[in-house]
Design an enzyme around this catalytic site. Structure first.
Site, PDB file in Angstrom:
ATOM      1  N   ARG A 124      11.797 -10.666   7.727  1.00 23.33           N
ATOM      2  CA  ARG A 124      10.429 -11.210   7.573  1.00 23.33           C
ATOM      3  C   ARG A 124      10.129 -12.303   8.603  1.00 23.33           C
ATOM      4  O   ARG A 124      11.009 -13.050   8.996  1.00 23.33           O
ATOM      5  CB  ARG A 124      10.233 -11.702   6.131  1.00 23.33           C
ATOM      6  CG  ARG A 124      10.343 -10.531   5.161  1.00 23.33           C
ATOM      7  CD  ARG A 124      10.153 -10.941   3.736  1.00 23.33           C
ATOM      8  NE  ARG A 124       8.823 -11.454   3.487  1.00 23.33           N
ATOM      9  CZ  ARG A 124       8.444 -11.998   2.340  1.00 23.33           C
ATOM     10  NH1 ARG A 124       9.301 -12.117   1.346  1.00 23.33           N
ATOM     11  NH2 ARG A 124       7.219 -12.429   2.181  1.00 23.33           N
ATOM     12  N   GLN A 171       2.232 -20.225   1.813  1.00 24.61           N
ATOM     13  CA  GLN A 171       3.599 -20.638   2.154  1.00 24.61           C
ATOM     14  C   GLN A 171       3.596 -21.499   3.417  1.00 24.61           C
ATOM     15  O   GLN A 171       4.260 -22.537   3.477  1.00 24.61           O
ATOM     16  CB  GLN A 171       4.486 -19.407   2.354  1.00 24.61           C
ATOM     17  CG  GLN A 171       4.736 -18.661   1.056  1.00 24.61           C
ATOM     18  CD  GLN A 171       5.665 -17.482   1.233  1.00 24.61           C
ATOM     19  OE1 GLN A 171       5.937 -17.058   2.346  1.00 24.61           O
ATOM     20  NE2 GLN A 171       6.138 -16.943   0.129  1.00 24.61           N
ATOM     21  N   ASP A 316      -0.369 -10.555  -4.051  1.00 27.09           N
ATOM     22  CA  ASP A 316       0.809 -10.091  -4.802  1.00 27.09           C
ATOM     23  C   ASP A 316       0.450  -9.048  -5.862  1.00 27.09           C
ATOM     24  O   ASP A 316       1.337  -8.370  -6.389  1.00 27.09           O
ATOM     25  CB  ASP A 316       1.515 -11.280  -5.469  1.00 27.09           C
ATOM     26  CG  ASP A 316       2.229 -12.147  -4.432  1.00 27.09           C
ATOM     27  OD1 ASP A 316       2.383 -11.714  -3.274  1.00 27.09           O
ATOM     28  OD2 ASP A 316       2.631 -13.270  -4.797  1.00 27.09           O
ATOM     29  N   LYS A 343       5.773  -8.158   3.449  1.00 24.33           N
ATOM     30  CA  LYS A 343       6.264  -8.746   2.195  1.00 24.33           C
ATOM     31  C   LYS A 343       7.720  -8.284   1.998  1.00 24.33           C
ATOM     32  O   LYS A 343       8.362  -7.864   2.955  1.00 24.33           O
ATOM     33  CB  LYS A 343       5.342  -8.337   1.043  1.00 24.33           C
ATOM     34  CG  LYS A 343       3.960  -8.993   1.120  1.00 24.33           C
ATOM     35  CD  LYS A 343       4.047 -10.498   0.991  1.00 24.33           C
ATOM     36  CE  LYS A 343       2.698 -11.183   1.159  1.00 24.33           C
ATOM     37  NZ  LYS A 343       2.798 -12.643   1.174  1.00 24.33           N
ATOM     38  N   ARG A 347       4.807  -3.048   1.969  1.00 22.98           N
ATOM     39  CA  ARG A 347       4.178  -2.553   0.733  1.00 22.98           C
ATOM     40  C   ARG A 347       3.082  -1.536   1.010  1.00 22.98           C
ATOM     41  O   ARG A 347       2.723  -0.774   0.113  1.00 22.98           O
ATOM     42  CB  ARG A 347       3.646  -3.730  -0.106  1.00 22.98           C
ATOM     43  CG  ARG A 347       4.769  -4.500  -0.759  1.00 22.98           C
ATOM     44  CD  ARG A 347       4.279  -5.638  -1.660  1.00 22.98           C
ATOM     45  NE  ARG A 347       5.425  -6.309  -2.271  1.00 22.98           N
ATOM     46  CZ  ARG A 347       5.407  -7.542  -2.766  1.00 22.98           C
ATOM     47  NH1 ARG A 347       4.293  -8.250  -2.724  1.00 22.98           N
ATOM     48  NH2 ARG A 347       6.491  -8.064  -3.307  1.00 22.98           N
ATOM     49  N   ARG A 388       8.051  -6.054  -7.001  1.00 21.99           N
ATOM     50  CA  ARG A 388       6.689  -5.704  -7.430  1.00 21.99           C
ATOM     51  C   ARG A 388       6.423  -4.206  -7.308  1.00 21.99           C
ATOM     52  O   ARG A 388       5.649  -3.644  -8.085  1.00 21.99           O
ATOM     53  CB  ARG A 388       5.662  -6.512  -6.640  1.00 21.99           C
ATOM     54  CG  ARG A 388       5.815  -8.021  -6.873  1.00 21.99           C
ATOM     55  CD  ARG A 388       4.547  -8.770  -6.516  1.00 21.99           C
ATOM     56  NE  ARG A 388       4.827 -10.118  -6.076  1.00 21.99           N
ATOM     57  CZ  ARG A 388       5.062 -11.160  -6.893  1.00 21.99           C
ATOM     58  NH1 ARG A 388       5.033 -10.989  -8.188  1.00 21.99           N
ATOM     59  NH2 ARG A 388       5.306 -12.354  -6.395  1.00 21.99           N
TER      60      ARG A 388
END
Ligand code: S3P
Length: 429
Positions: A124, A171, A316, A343, A347, A388
């Protein structure tokens, strides 16, 4: 067991409390460890991500003790200067929040530390925090010129600066505010759109001066008084159960004590646009965070468009909103969500693949997805190592006829280890 088996459809009825909010829990641990004296954090999030932040502050010499009830911790802060150079590598596990907020936190500490993470976290992007922290005065080096963990940081004297963030990331904003609390002068962070504001609320609630105007936040050097906080339930965790109740037959589910922070419950607006019967009942406020109850009942859903400034507020929840879209009549389009690709997994790709596996027409785009709602069918789904995606797949399986198997289920422990037990509580017939 790394596989979860669901025999659908299953009605969801009754009420539930989900674990404490993950974002608020990370911030509470970081701030309590730098605070002057003993802080108490109640209903701390139970997943592995927050355990990584706890281990990080403990490795900096902070004593964190569990007390009864189990999810309450006491954190013995010794002020910013009480934090000590760690003797080993700081393992952030799967947690992007631990790594990014951790970098901002360490940027002003006059010692050396190395942050590492698992394979997903090591892929990431970190440049988004590393570059502005270098501007403030921190020395950071690592793979890809400092874009990827493991990263080595030597903090020190920082001078405040003004930053215009290219992405609306809470963040990055928080990392810079944590650094700004240790810098001389003023640190100003301008976001291109609204993002979650837990840091600003918590700082203000504990008595640290923060000024906000529009999307600009300013802090200066400050010590943090010890505090007590009751962490409300995590709306991102609640969203899985709420969507499940909307698509499963004969369901009515209440999630109690959940955060109603407006930067976190925009998914309710999206669901309402889709025709969902969702009610929000305010309860109270804790440490500047509103909380209450959200109720969802079985609904006939239609497609919608999710784009622009709404995206950072539902980032999210997009995997589970995609599941709602799969059960809706018509098309749902998600745009401006390129962040979804960086993420815990990509995703965009993972959700498209799993929806296709359910027989739903889904198209991956560079910045989102196009989903043609239909009649998803049970089958074998994969988590892609992402908590998730794992829970979104279970939600879909709850609405399908027959048995589904979700492989890679262990990933759920990152944010919601109790998910299966909680599901059993509300699907008892
Ligand atoms: C988080 C902010 C979001 C979110 C992540 C937690 C936070 O990330 O996706 O799960 O606690 O600030 P970005 O701010 O990078 O979009």
């Amino acid at each position: 067991m790394n596989e979860f088996v669901v025999s659908g459809p299953l009605a969801l009825r009754g009420h539930l409390r989900v674990p404490g909010d993950k974002g608020i829990s990370h911030r509470a641990l970081f701030l309590a460890a730098a605070a002057e004296g003993r802080s108490v954090v109640r209903n701390l999030a139970t997943g592995a991500d927050v355990a990584s932040t706890r281990a990080l502050v403990e490795a900096l010499g902070t004593r964190v003790t569990d007390s009864e009830p189990k999810s309450e911790v006491r954190v013995q802060g010794g002020g910013w200067n009480g934090l000590r150079e760690p003797s080993g590598v700081l393992d952030c596990g799967n947690s992007g929040t631990t790594a990014r907020l951790g970098l901002g936190y360490l940027a002003g500490r006059p010692f050396h530390a190395v942050l590492a993470g698992d394979a997903s976290l090591s892929r990431r992007p970190m440049r988004r925090v590393v570059e502005p922290l270098r501007t403030l005065g921190a020395h950071i080096d690592g793979r890809g010129g400092g874009d990827h963990l493991p990263l080595s940081i030597r903090g020190g004297e920082l001078s405040g600066a003004r930053f215009e963030l290219p992405v609306a990331s809470a963040q990055v904003k928080t990392a810079l505010l944590f650094a700004g609390l240790q810098a001389s002068g003023t640190t100003e962070v301008v976001s291109p759109a609204r993002s979650r504001d837990h840091t600003e609320r918590m700082l203000r609630a504990v008595g640290v001066p923060v000024t906000e105007s529009g999307q600009t936040v300013r802090v200066g050097a400050a010590s943090i008084p010890a505090f007590e906080v009751d962490v409300p339930g995590d709306p991102s965790s609640a969203a899985f159960f709420l969507v499940a109740a909307l698509i499963a037959p004969s369901s009515e589910l209440e999630i109690e004590g959940v955060s109603l922070n407006p930067t976190r419950i925009a998914f309710v607006d999206v669901l309402r646009r889709m025709g969902a019967d969702v009610e929000v009942v305010p309860g109270g406020e804790s440490c500047g965070e509103p909380w209450g109850t959200i109720v969802a009942r079985t609904s006939v859903l239609g497609g919608t468009l999710i784009e622009g400034p709404e995206i950072p507020l539902v980032i999210d929840e997009l995997p589970v909103l995609a599941v709602a879209a799969a059960f809706a009549e018509g098309e749902t389009e998600i745009r401006d969500a390129e962040e979804l690709a960086v993420k815990e997994t990509n995703r965009i790709g993972a959700v498209t693949q799993e929806l296709s596996q359910m027989g739903v027409e889904a198209e991956a785009r560079r910045d989102g997805l196009l989903i043609r709602g239909g009649h998803p069918v049970a089958g074998r789904f994969k988590s892609h190592g992402d908590h998730r995606v794992a829970m979104a797949a279970v939600v879909a399986a709850l609405g399908c006829q027959g048995e589904s198997r979700i492989q890679g289920w262990r990933a759920v422990g990152v944010s919601y280890p109790e998910f299966a037990d909680h599901l059993a509580l509300v699907t008892r017939s």
